[in-house]
Design a protein around this motif. Sequence first.
Motif, PDB file in Angstrom:
ATOM      1  N   SER A 209       0.937  -1.268   0.307  1.00 12.35           N
ATOM      2  CA  SER A 209      -0.169   0.167   0.073  1.00 12.35           C
ATOM      3  C   SER A 209       0.594   1.017   0.103  1.00 12.35           C
ATOM      4  O   SER A 209       0.206   2.279  -0.826  1.00 12.35           O
ATOM      5  N   PRO A 210       1.975   1.636   0.787  1.00 13.16           N
ATOM      6  CA  PRO A 210       2.441   2.485   0.872  1.00 13.16           C
ATOM      7  C   PRO A 210       3.285   2.823  -0.760  1.00 13.16           C
ATOM      8  O   PRO A 210       3.819   3.632  -1.359  1.00 13.16           O
ATOM      9  N   GLY A 211       3.402   2.000  -2.193  1.00 17.02           N
ATOM     10  CA  GLY A 211       3.382   1.841  -3.119  1.00 17.02           C
ATOM     11  C   GLY A 211       5.271   2.054  -3.137  1.00 17.02           C
ATOM     12  O   GLY A 211       5.679   2.099  -4.553  1.00 17.02           O
ATOM     13  N   LEU A 212       5.956   1.143  -2.348  1.00 12.98           N
ATOM     14  CA  LEU A 212       7.298   0.928  -2.450  1.00 12.98           C
ATOM     15  C   LEU A 212       8.062  -0.623  -2.727  1.00 12.98           C
ATOM     16  O   LEU A 212       7.087  -1.387  -2.377  1.00 12.98           O
ATOM     17  N   PRO A 213       8.724  -0.955  -3.272  1.00  8.93           N
ATOM     18  CA  PRO A 213       9.735  -2.540  -4.055  1.00  8.93           C
ATOM     19  C   PRO A 213       9.564  -2.389  -2.353  1.00  8.93           C
ATOM     20  O   PRO A 213       9.860  -2.432  -1.209  1.00  8.93           O
ATOM     21  N   ILE A 214       9.027  -3.830  -1.746  1.00  3.56           N
ATOM     22  CA  ILE A 214       9.457  -4.733  -0.912  1.00  3.56           C
ATOM     23  C   ILE A 214      10.743  -5.500  -1.063  1.00  3.56           C
ATOM     24  O   ILE A 214      10.881  -6.193  -2.197  1.00  3.56           O
ATOM     25  N   LEU A 215      10.769  -5.839   0.051  1.00  4.73           N
ATOM     26  CA  LEU A 215      12.808  -6.273  -0.116  1.00  4.73           C
ATOM     27  C   LEU A 215      12.007  -8.080   1.195  1.00  4.73           C
ATOM     28  O   LEU A 215      11.747  -7.502   2.079  1.00  4.73           O
ATOM     29  N   THR A 216      12.509  -9.001   0.504  1.00  3.79           N
ATOM     30  CA  THR A 216      11.774 -10.071   1.848  1.00  3.79           C
ATOM     31  C   THR A 216      13.285 -10.822   1.564  1.00  3.79           C
ATOM     32  O   THR A 216      13.702 -11.325   1.126  1.00  3.79           O
ATOM     33  N   GLY A 217      13.737 -11.279   3.188  1.00  9.12           N
ATOM     34  CA  GLY A 217      15.260 -11.790   3.363  1.00  9.12           C
ATOM     35  C   GLY A 217      14.325 -13.162   4.594  1.00  9.12           C
ATOM     36  O   GLY A 217      14.164 -13.166   5.224  1.00  9.12           O
TER      37      GLY A 217
END
Length: 273
Positions: A209-217
């Motif tokens: 929802s913030p419109g930013l890319p998500i990184l998952t670790g």
Amino acid sequence: MTINCKGTLIDLNVPRVMGVLNITPDSFFDGGKYKDEKTIVSQVEKMLNEGATFIDVGAQSSRPGAELISEKEELDRILPIVNLLINEFPEIVLSIDTFRSKVAEKCIEAGAALINDISAGNLDKAMLPKVAQLKVPIILMHMRGEPKTMQQQTDYNDLIHDILKYFSERIAKARSLGVHDIVIDPGFGFSKTLKQNYELLKGLDLLLSPGLPILTGLSRKSMIYKMLELDAKDALNGTTALNMYALQKGASVLRVHDVKEAMECIKLSTALV
């Protein structure tokens, strides 16, 4: 969604892989494994050849209960490696895993491209102003406290809502200082119980929802090997399964120890779109 890394726009609408290089003696999976220049260069070359867009270098362990080293020790560990890798691989996109603004500054000056802060600027109040000054991207991760104490802080009113509120505040702070390129990391394994990690992964798409890319670790973490009653060294298959799920939920960057398998996930996931 793009981020500017040393003048090159990297498109994160196409999922990317970030290869992990821990140069700490006590990281949970590969601590002490990469101690000499030959081994380090060989491992980074392997990850780049397998398709990693980013290489994330860390000199301070962030495993649960980890003791903090001094700023000087962190710099003494990481700067020679940054210089080595920039010399060996001039086009490398180096991410620096640190919560200290001085370490960030020295590494960017040496040729690194972005900062990965597990505290989202909370452990060093100078971090966000410094990133703005350096004009580099930052990865803001969700965590409470510090690695030594984070697993004592797992009480939430509403996990996803509370994490979204945290990111809203940290993003607004970064933006107000002039930070333009932001990636968010929900912080699997940081200030979260085993059950909460899976609740978070199931609701990962809500963090878009913030419109930013998500990184998952997720790579080889205890949420995988404890669930499967294995050791971290045997958690690659579980990692691959959860990486595929994360991609389907909207992850833009997979931060992993095993680049080849993560790239295969991306290729197969892309074929399903």
